[in-house]
Design an enzyme around this catalytic site. Structure first.
Site, PDB file in Angstrom:
ATOM      1  N   ASP A  39       0.837  -1.204   0.000  1.00 61.68           N
ATOM      2  CA  ASP A  39       0.000   0.000   0.000  1.00 61.68           C
ATOM      3  C   ASP A  39       0.871   1.253   0.000  1.00 61.68           C
ATOM      4  O   ASP A  39       1.987   1.236   0.542  1.00 61.68           O
ATOM      5  CB  ASP A  39      -0.907   0.020   1.231  1.00 61.68           C
ATOM      6  N   TYR A  67       5.715  -8.983   8.651  1.00 62.88           N
ATOM      7  CA  TYR A  67       5.334  -7.577   8.804  1.00 62.88           C
ATOM      8  C   TYR A  67       5.380  -7.173  10.275  1.00 62.88           C
ATOM      9  O   TYR A  67       5.180  -8.009  11.172  1.00 62.88           O
ATOM     10  CB  TYR A  67       3.904  -7.346   8.316  1.00 62.88           C
ATOM     11  N   ASP A  81      -7.957   0.511   7.146  1.00 62.09           N
ATOM     12  CA  ASP A  81      -6.794   1.189   7.715  1.00 62.09           C
ATOM     13  C   ASP A  81      -7.183   2.635   8.023  1.00 62.09           C
ATOM     14  O   ASP A  81      -8.297   3.069   7.728  1.00 62.09           O
ATOM     15  CB  ASP A  81      -5.557   1.085   6.815  1.00 62.09           C
TER      16      ASP A  81
END
Length: 302
Positions: A39, A67, A81
């Site tokens: 992203d 991650y 998000d």
């Protein structure tokens, strides 16, 4: 032309496509491809394949990834998000023990519904394009695997959760955060995301675009490009006899007697090998057919 894989640190504000476009300008070559979208606001490891290295893009896309993320409790957004539109805010009463209990439920295999704001295509259109038009399309759940899910910190404010996630390909960390929030009953959204590892590529070795440009200017770029054959280091190697070079270059099969293995042993049927020509140049991956005593081409890199 450069051939191989370079470990890029994708900075916030860049799309993965932006990184490829900028590298084409820096390296002065067109044949470049990335190995998995991050992203725009996410940062971290983005292996980029160069030249003949683009043939291993699919291999790297299939690798597990690690991650580190910050999840914000008490909020739900349309993008899952904190860049999205807030849909709901709720009080947070979760304790660290309750959070740990919910995280345990996500370790292992888990059925995940891809978010609407994603690059997956449905009927030729990306889901995020449909989402921006106000459409919500039914998405089929996909089986993903959370190999490890570690709680790094639960901040004193009671809403910020730091986690490390080791997962299979195709896992959306935004959706994982959203689903954890659902289980907790207060909602959650991803606030920060850093990809720290893709296969053998780690964040401590990743280069920014500015650093790559410096390597090019100092004529040292070859020192930071990983060779294609290093991606297959888990398989044994062999070198063909000079009489079989032509067969190798054309991707033809050749006999057991034509390949000199680094390991002094007989190959097993179905076993894969890194194959080099008589001069030591990496050319292909071959598999051995023990019944016929031949090597068959799996993937060419010449």
């Amino acid at each position: 032309m450069y051939n191989g894989i370079i470990n890029i640190y994708k900075e916030a504000g860049f799309t993965s496509h932006d990184v490829v476009a900028k590298l084409r300008g820096i390296l002065k070559q067109k044949k470049i491809g990335h190995t998995g979208t991050l992203d725009p606001e996410a940062v971290g490891v983005l292996p980029v394949c160069l030249g003949k290295g683009t043939k291993v893009c699919d291999l790297l896309t299939d690798k597990d990834k690690v991650y580190e993320t910050v999840m914000r409790l008490g909020v739900a957004t349309d993008t899952q998000d904190m860049t999205g539109r807030v849909l709901k805010e709720s009080p947070v009463e979760a304790s660290k023990e309750a959070l740990e209990a919910v995280l345990e439920q996500f370790r292992g295999a888990y059925s995940q519904i891809p978010p609407m704001y994603s690059a997956l295509k449905v009927q030729g259109k990306k889901l995020y394009e449909l989402a921006r038009e106000g459409q919500v399309i039914e998405r089929k759940p996909r089986q993903v695997k959370i190999l490890d899910l570690e709680l790094l910190e639960f901040e004193a404010d009671g809403i910020h959760v730091h986690m490390r996630v080791h997962c299979s390909k195709g896992t959306y960390i935004r959706t994982l955060c959203h689903d954890i929030g659902e289980k907790l009953g207060c909602g959650a959204a991803m606030e920060k995301l850093t990809r720290i590892q893709v296969g053998v590529f780690k964040i401590e070795d990743a280069l920014t675009l500015a650093e790559v440009e410096n390597y090019v200017q100092n004529q040292q770029i070859d020192s930071v490009i990983r060779s294609i054959d290093s991606m297959f280091a888990m398989w044994p190697a062999g070198r063909v006899d000079a009489s079989a070079d032509r067969l190798l270059y054309n991707g033809n099969m050749f006999y057991r007697k034509d390949l000199i293995l680094e390991e002094k042993r007989e190959p097993e049927s179905g076993e894969k090998f890194r194959v080099y020509d008589s001069q030591g140049k990496f050319c292909a991956v071959y598999a051995y057919d023990g019944r016929r005593r031949i090597f068959k081409n799996e993937k060419m890199f010449v």
